[in-house]
Design an enzyme around this catalytic site. Sequence first.
Site, PDB file in Angstrom:
ATOM      1  N   THR A 210      10.689  22.939 106.248  1.00  0.00           N
ATOM      2  CA  THR A 210      11.257  22.665 105.064  1.00  0.00           C
ATOM      3  C   THR A 210      11.118  24.074 104.032  1.00  0.00           C
ATOM      4  O   THR A 210      10.135  24.813 104.402  1.00  0.00           O
ATOM      5  CB  THR A 210      10.582  21.635 104.168  1.00  0.00           C
ATOM      6  N   ARG A 238      15.890   8.905 109.881  1.00  0.00           N
ATOM      7  CA  ARG A 238      14.790   9.054 109.054  1.00  0.00           C
ATOM      8  C   ARG A 238      15.168  10.042 108.031  1.00  0.00           C
ATOM      9  O   ARG A 238      15.673  10.961 108.332  1.00  0.00           O
ATOM     10  CB  ARG A 238      13.448   9.415 109.869  1.00  0.00           C
ATOM     11  N   VAL A 239      14.886   9.592 106.742  1.00  0.00           N
ATOM     12  CA  VAL A 239      14.882  10.764 105.948  1.00  0.00           C
ATOM     13  C   VAL A 239      13.409  10.723 105.043  1.00  0.00           C
ATOM     14  O   VAL A 239      13.125   9.826 104.791  1.00  0.00           O
ATOM     15  CB  VAL A 239      16.127  10.093 104.601  1.00  0.00           C
ATOM     16  N   GLY A 240      13.358  12.313 104.749  1.00  0.00           N
ATOM     17  CA  GLY A 240      12.053  12.201 104.229  1.00  0.00           C
ATOM     18  C   GLY A 240      12.114  12.441 102.731  1.00  0.00           C
ATOM     19  O   GLY A 240      13.033  11.954 102.001  1.00  0.00           O
ATOM     20  N   ASP A 241      11.302  13.180 102.224  1.00  0.00           N
ATOM     21  CA  ASP A 241      11.228  13.422 100.569  1.00  0.00           C
ATOM     22  C   ASP A 241      12.177  14.516 100.168  1.00  0.00           C
ATOM     23  O   ASP A 241      12.350  14.382  99.052  1.00  0.00           O
ATOM     24  CB  ASP A 241       9.754  13.872 100.257  1.00  0.00           C
ATOM     25  N   GLY A 264       6.713  14.213 104.130  1.00  0.00           N
ATOM     26  CA  GLY A 264       7.381  13.745 103.329  1.00  0.00           C
ATOM     27  C   GLY A 264       7.003  12.192 103.046  1.00  0.00           C
ATOM     28  O   GLY A 264       7.112  11.854 101.675  1.00  0.00           O
TER      29      GLY A 264
HETATM   30  N1  GLY Z   1       9.046  17.232 104.014  1.00  0.00           N
HETATM   31  C1  GLY Z   1       9.908  17.368 104.775  1.00  0.00           C
HETATM   32  C2  GLY Z   1      10.045  16.059 105.409  1.00  0.00           C
HETATM   33  O1  GLY Z   1       9.209  15.372 105.312  1.00  0.00           O
HETATM   34  O2  GLY Z   1      11.158  15.892 105.763  1.00  0.00           O
END
Ligand code: GLY
Length: 358
Positions: A210, A238-241, A264
């Site tokens: 990231t 899957r979607v992170g932060d 995330g």
């Molecule tokens: N911080 C990036 C993710 O977890 O997708």
Amino acid sequence: MGTSIRKWRRRDFLRTGVQAVAGSVIGLKVSTPVLGAPAIITNSFTPVAISSRNGMAATAKAIEIVENGGDCLDAAVAGVKIQEDDPEDTSVGYGGLPNERGVVQLDASVMHGETHRAGAVGALENIRYPSEVAKLVMERTNRVLLVGKGALEFARMYGFKEENLLTERARELWQYWIENRSKFDDYMTPKEDIENIPPQLRHYIENGGTINLNVLDTHGNLGGCTTTSGLSFKIPGRVGDSPIIGAGLYVDNEFGAAGSTGRGEANLQTCASFLVVEEMGRGKSPTDACIEVCRRVVERSKVEYLWRNDIPAFNVNFYAINTKGDFGCASILSGTEFTVNDGNGSRYVDAAYLYERK
Ligand code: GLY
């Protein structure tokens, strides 16, 4: 940590406007008065860009733009696009590591402190610059987050070209991961010992990647962008932060800007970037705010699989800048560097941390 740079905030300018016209206030650029003409005053802030370790080129680009009077968010997006373009960065954009089915799915968010507007995309496929698409969501819609097929259709409508983002290197790493997942699968793996995983792959499995970039421009505005290919070999969808405002990015012109890299899920469960900005609003320095939120994340991450050798088995890193241009970064685990540029070139700086790595 945290370098203090004296600059003038907009309210300082308003408060001291009268003296400034008289040319008696240090910090405002006042042109030499021509007899009979009013002095021309430029309310100029010293620009600062802070980013994750992979932000060396990005911070340089951002500062180049804002030093020429450009906007903080234009600068942030132009900066991170360098990483989105870079096939060697396996955590962002083109060349990012794919999900468990070999598909690169990208997440990004942007936020502008002056307007408090934001835009984001999640699980976007085939588009190299999710940061730009996120910015268009902010600028051209009255929505904040588009995901998956809808985000792709939106990007296509604005003329973005679809392309295969899986580089040969990322494909090879994915193949290695597939072959070494389990001794009970169908693959005849030559080496199944986890210790044999290449260090580069181990790094991304354990730490992710990231880029987050936050910028203070010469107008005193704050903007930020976070963009990522997300967790390597993630569950599809899957979607992170990173695309979640408040988790992977938060910007408020009143207090500061903050963003994150690392696990995330930990940030999603604590609204971490929002908290960093709130802590700055309560008077903490950027570094102290980041450390405080690292502490909070650790406190809320008690499940056994997140710990190893009595320290957290995961990391998160926060990058923050306040309205005065003070900046700071902190991580749960030692060994993180971040990049900063405050007009004297981009450089690496050691982050503060909570735990020494074992
Ligand atoms: N911080 C990036 C993710 O977890 O997708």
